[in-house]
Motif scaffolding. Structure first.
Motif, mmCIF file in Angstrom:
data_model
loop_
_atom_site.group_PDB
_atom_site.id
_atom_site.type_symbol
_atom_site.label_atom_id
_atom_site.label_comp_id
_atom_site.label_asym_id
_atom_site.label_seq_id
_atom_site.Cartn_x
_atom_site.Cartn_y
_atom_site.Cartn_z
ATOM 1 N N UNK A 139 4.214 -4.563 -6.328
ATOM 2 C CA UNK A 139 3.351 -4.199 -7.450
ATOM 3 C C UNK A 139 2.125 -3.415 -7.036
ATOM 4 N N UNK A 140 1.304 -3.947 -6.126
ATOM 5 C CA UNK A 140 0.088 -3.209 -5.739
ATOM 6 C C UNK A 140 0.367 -1.910 -5.000
ATOM 7 N N UNK A 141 1.431 -1.838 -4.209
ATOM 8 C CA UNK A 141 1.768 -0.577 -3.533
ATOM 9 C C UNK A 141 2.077 0.504 -4.557
ATOM 10 N N UNK A 142 2.898 0.172 -5.560
ATOM 11 C CA UNK A 142 3.219 1.149 -6.599
ATOM 12 C C UNK A 142 1.972 1.555 -7.369
ATOM 13 N N UNK A 143 1.114 0.587 -7.688
ATOM 14 C CA UNK A 143 -0.105 0.885 -8.443
ATOM 15 C C UNK A 143 -1.068 1.736 -7.639
ATOM 16 N N UNK A 144 -1.235 1.411 -6.372
ATOM 17 C CA UNK A 144 -2.200 2.127 -5.526
ATOM 18 C C UNK A 144 -1.772 3.576 -5.313
ATOM 19 N N UNK A 145 -0.477 3.766 -5.078
ATOM 20 C CA UNK A 145 0.038 5.133 -4.936
ATOM 21 C C UNK A 145 -0.140 5.915 -6.235
ATOM 22 N N UNK A 146 0.190 5.274 -7.350
ATOM 23 C CA UNK A 146 0.182 5.977 -8.623
ATOM 24 C C UNK A 146 -1.219 6.407 -9.030
ATOM 25 N N UNK A 147 -2.221 5.592 -8.792
ATOM 26 C CA UNK A 147 -3.560 5.970 -9.250
ATOM 27 C C UNK A 147 -4.076 7.191 -8.491
ATOM 28 N N UNK A 148 -3.627 7.386 -7.247
ATOM 29 C CA UNK A 148 -3.973 8.613 -6.525
ATOM 30 C C UNK A 148 -3.206 9.800 -7.094
ATOM 31 N N UNK A 149 -1.922 9.615 -7.365
ATOM 32 C CA UNK A 149 -1.108 10.682 -7.939
ATOM 33 C C UNK A 149 -1.671 11.146 -9.282
#
Length: 397
Positions: A139-149
């Protein structure tokens, strides 16, 4: 086409949304065999469970429109999103974000950022302990990547995940429960405020993120649609890589021979494709029938809402034979519909593949080569429109 001489699809009054949320695959297997075109009373939709039919519908937007007025998505997102648009209108909003997802930016920007993020998360996992990888990693890996994208790094990982789940619940609120839409309204207010606060920074310092690309465009789309594009990405861009990662890991852990081959021969790309085929993160989509037509000899009148069940299409016996229900990274490569097809083919497909097959899976097993599924807690899959494991307890060896 006149449908007056054709019979209506059979009606099913027994299938419930709860059935489809808890354990849909036996239902889809039965429907493919007995009633591949069926009206499901609880959904108010005609379900299509065969791959040939789901592809036909998605590939013909002129006959099967994305603009389904019965969907709860517009109420949940407080916007008429690109997911419910066709033709030039859809293409304009989709293309507004396209530079962010280009191969050039994936390789030149996002791969480096995502690798650094993955290294931080994997390094933080406690060796020798048993942890649930849903909250600890996926969950946090997907969220952290996405907020940069997306260009909103100031958002917290927790908020990104919370907003995503609220939007998903709202978009799947086919019962139109008021409390779910109230949650959506509150989340929309929070997101709108954050996006507006971030815009001046992107105007002053343009970059490849989606928000920056859209606000700095020569002919930008309206702010309401910029925001709805970002929200669509939050809704789908967390759960897809998160659920895919957990599904792939579960498939590998429960098939040790496949896991051993994947590790020894770097078969992470095959594992990725098989995982998303086996349990498609986005399971179903709705389309509005624009003219009287027929599917498999049944009358489908204008105004009908059909629901393409890509989760079922991805296990269709006509494509995968008798073992489509099993996880098998060694199966011959065949096309699947886990990321959709036609004009609405998932824009983040290549990002998700890079995040998982190229970065996270090899890195995770490099650090924990003997990682295994914990024995004392069953893994539970959940979801109708979107589906994945709700937990994945593993021992990190």
């Amino acid at each position: 086409m006149s449908v007056s001489t054709l019979s209506k699809p059979p009606q099913d009054d027994q299938i419930t949304i709860q059935n489809l949320t808890l354990d849909p695959y036996p239902i889809y297997q039965r429907l493919r065999r007995e009633a591949p075109v069926v009206q499901v009373t609880s959904l108010g939709r005609t379900l299509l469970t065969k791959a040939e039919d789901t592809k036909y519908v998605k590939d013909n937007p002129g006959l099967f429109s994305s603009n389904d007025p019965k969907t709860p998505m517009q109420r949940a997102f407080r916007a008429h999103t690109l997911m419910r648009k066709d033709g030039a209108e859809h293409a304009r909003e989709r293309e507004a974000m396209a530079p962010t997802f280009s191969g050039r930016n994936i390789k030149g920007c996002w791969e480096e950022i995502y690798t650094r993020i993955a290294e931080e998360f994997v390094a933080g996992l406690p060796r020798g302990q048993t942890v649930d990888l849903f909250p600890a990693l996926a969950g946090p890996y997907a969220a952290h990547c996405l907020k940069h994208l997306l260009g909103i790094p100031e958002a917290s990982d927790d908020d990104m995940q919370r907003w995503s789940q609220i939007l998903i619940d709202g978009a799947g609120n086919f019962g139109f429960a008021d409390e779910l839409f109230a949650d959506c309204d509150a989340a929309n207010d929070e997101m709108d405020a954050l996006f507006r606060a971030a815009i001046p920074r992107h105007l002053a310092d343009p970059n490849p993120s989606a928000l920056s690309v859209m606000v700095n465009a020569e002919d930008p789309i309206p702010e309401s649609q910029i925001f709805s594009n970002i929200k669509i990405a939050i809704g789908g861009g967390i759960n897809e890589p998160r659920d895919a990662l957990l599904t792939i890991l579960y498939g590998l852990f429960t098939n040790p021979d496949q896991l051993a081959e994947a590790k020894s021969k770097d078969l992470w790309g095959q594992a990725f494709e098989e995982g998303v085929r086996w349990v498609a993160p986005i399971q179903a989509s709705s389309r509005l029938v624009m003219e009287d037509t027929e599917i498999r000899g049944y009358a489908i009148p204008k105004g009908t809402t059909v629901m393409t069940i890509q989760a079922s299409a991805c296990r269709d016996e006509d494509i995968y034979g008798d073992d489509g229900e099993t996880f098998n990274i060694f199966r011959p490569r065949k096309p699947h519909q886990a990321f959709g097809n036609g004009p609405h083919f998932c824009q983040g497909t290549h990002i998700a593949r890079r995040m998982l097959a190229n970065i996270m899976l090899p890195m995770l097993f490099d650090r924990f080569p003997n990682m295994e599924l914990a024995k004392d807690e069953p893994v539970q899959f959940y979801g109708f429109g979107f589906r994945g494991p709700r937990n994945l307890p593993v021992t990190l060896n």
